[in-house]
Motif scaffolding. Structure first.
Motif, mmCIF file in Angstrom:
data_model
loop_
_atom_site.group_PDB
_atom_site.id
_atom_site.type_symbol
_atom_site.label_atom_id
_atom_site.label_comp_id
_atom_site.label_asym_id
_atom_site.label_seq_id
_atom_site.Cartn_x
_atom_site.Cartn_y
_atom_site.Cartn_z
ATOM 1 N N THR A 125 25.009 -7.182 -3.654
ATOM 2 C CA THR A 125 25.104 -8.633 -3.778
ATOM 3 C C THR A 125 24.476 -9.229 -2.536
ATOM 4 O O THR A 125 24.804 -8.846 -1.418
ATOM 5 N N PHE A 126 23.546 -10.174 -2.740
ATOM 6 C CA PHE A 126 22.803 -10.712 -1.615
ATOM 7 C C PHE A 126 22.627 -12.219 -1.737
ATOM 8 O O PHE A 126 22.653 -12.779 -2.829
ATOM 9 N N LEU A 127 22.469 -12.835 -0.578
ATOM 10 C CA LEU A 127 22.198 -14.259 -0.496
ATOM 11 C C LEU A 127 20.733 -14.486 -0.847
ATOM 12 O O LEU A 127 19.847 -13.852 -0.282
ATOM 13 N N VAL A 128 20.475 -15.375 -1.801
ATOM 14 C CA VAL A 128 19.107 -15.669 -2.223
ATOM 15 C C VAL A 128 18.368 -16.325 -1.054
ATOM 16 O O VAL A 128 18.889 -17.254 -0.431
ATOM 17 N N PRO A 129 17.135 -15.848 -0.747
ATOM 18 C CA PRO A 129 16.377 -16.463 0.349
ATOM 19 C C PRO A 129 16.161 -17.958 0.094
ATOM 20 O O PRO A 129 16.003 -18.393 -1.040
ATOM 21 N N MET A 130 16.153 -18.720 1.165
ATOM 22 C CA MET A 130 15.963 -20.174 1.117
ATOM 23 C C MET A 130 17.119 -20.890 0.427
ATOM 24 O O MET A 130 16.966 -21.973 -0.097
ATOM 25 N N SER A 131 18.275 -20.238 0.368
ATOM 26 C CA SER A 131 19.451 -20.835 -0.232
ATOM 27 C C SER A 131 20.618 -20.632 0.720
ATOM 28 O O SER A 131 20.647 -19.684 1.489
ATOM 29 N N THR A 132 21.584 -21.510 0.655
ATOM 30 C CA THR A 132 22.728 -21.348 1.546
ATOM 31 C C THR A 132 23.970 -20.844 0.830
ATOM 32 O O THR A 132 24.844 -20.278 1.457
ATOM 33 N N HIS A 133 24.050 -21.029 -0.494
ATOM 34 C CA HIS A 133 25.270 -20.644 -1.205
ATOM 35 C C HIS A 133 25.015 -19.903 -2.507
ATOM 36 O O HIS A 133 25.938 -19.679 -3.273
ATOM 37 N N GLN A 134 23.780 -19.532 -2.782
ATOM 38 C CA GLN A 134 23.470 -18.881 -4.048
ATOM 39 C C GLN A 134 23.348 -17.369 -3.842
ATOM 40 O O GLN A 134 22.567 -16.897 -3.019
ATOM 41 N N TYR A 135 24.156 -16.628 -4.606
ATOM 42 C CA TYR A 135 24.152 -15.167 -4.499
ATOM 43 C C TYR A 135 23.682 -14.548 -5.809
ATOM 44 O O TYR A 135 23.884 -15.108 -6.875
ATOM 45 N N ARG A 136 23.072 -13.369 -5.688
ATOM 46 C CA ARG A 136 22.665 -12.586 -6.857
ATOM 47 C C ARG A 136 23.112 -11.151 -6.646
ATOM 48 O O ARG A 136 23.366 -10.713 -5.532
ATOM 49 N N THR A 137 23.142 -10.417 -7.739
ATOM 50 C CA THR A 137 23.492 -9.001 -7.680
ATOM 51 C C THR A 137 22.348 -8.200 -8.293
ATOM 52 O O THR A 137 21.764 -8.608 -9.301
ATOM 53 N N ALA A 138 22.047 -7.068 -7.679
ATOM 54 C CA ALA A 138 21.006 -6.180 -8.188
ATOM 55 C C ALA A 138 21.516 -4.746 -8.112
ATOM 56 O O ALA A 138 22.318 -4.409 -7.251
ATOM 57 N N VAL A 139 21.036 -3.919 -9.036
ATOM 58 C CA VAL A 139 21.349 -2.492 -9.013
ATOM 59 C C VAL A 139 20.111 -1.774 -8.492
ATOM 60 O O VAL A 139 19.002 -1.990 -8.981
#
Length: 166
Positions: free
Chosen positions: A103-117
């Motif tokens: 789970t990572f913080l989306v670049p150029m965002s302060t509160h948006q997270y995404r998950t990747a496998v």
């Protein structure tokens, strides 16, 4: 007789020159093998690994054995051939290995997270300074083959000499 002595002297000089050249060539081969396959020093600079590494530049030692045997994992600092520019080598921290959910913080965002496998044969790398780092959040998982070494020791600056653990 003078000509024979002259020829002997030249043969002796030529043999000595060849012997010394062979010693230098062997030494250069030893340096190449050591630097490529065992251990090398690297200058690392830039803001992406703050506070672990200095922005003005650190000289670190990286060993080139562990990654060949799959002995790198989350938390390790690694030298990686940049997926964006293959002429560059970047230093990042492994955050996930194949099969891990990241789970990572989306670049150029302060509160948006995404998950990747992380797919098989890849690692997820990130800089310690997430706000300025160009890493897997930008270009995705990195093939294991792009790992060039595992950073283990800082040799410069003198006040920061020591092992770089996880």
């Amino acid at each position: 007789m003078a000509v024979l002595n002259y020829v002997r002297q030249w043969r002796s000089l030529a043999k000595e020159a060849l012997d010394r050249t062979a010693i230098v060539a062997k030494f250069l081969c030893f340096l190449h093998v050591t630097n490529t396959y065992l251990c090398s020093s690297t200058l690392v600079y830039g803001p992406s690994m703050l506070p672990t590494l200095n922005i003005t530049g650190d000289v670190v030692l990286a060993e080139h054995v562990s990654h060949r045997f799959g002995k790198v994992g989350p938390g390790d600092l690694v030298l990686v051939r940049s997926p964006d520019d293959p002429r560059k080598t970047v230093t990042k921290r492994i955050v996930g290995v194949e099969g891990d959910k990241v789970t990572f913080l989306v670049p150029m965002s302060t509160h948006q997270y995404r998950t990747a496998v992380v797919p098989k044969g890849h690692v997820w790398i990130q800089g310690d300074n997430t706000y300025v780092s160009n890493d897997s959040r930008n270009f995705g998982p990195v093939p294991y083959g792009l790992i060039q070494g595992k950073v283990f020791f800082r040799v410069w600056p003198p006040d920061s000499i020591g092992f770089l653990g996880q």
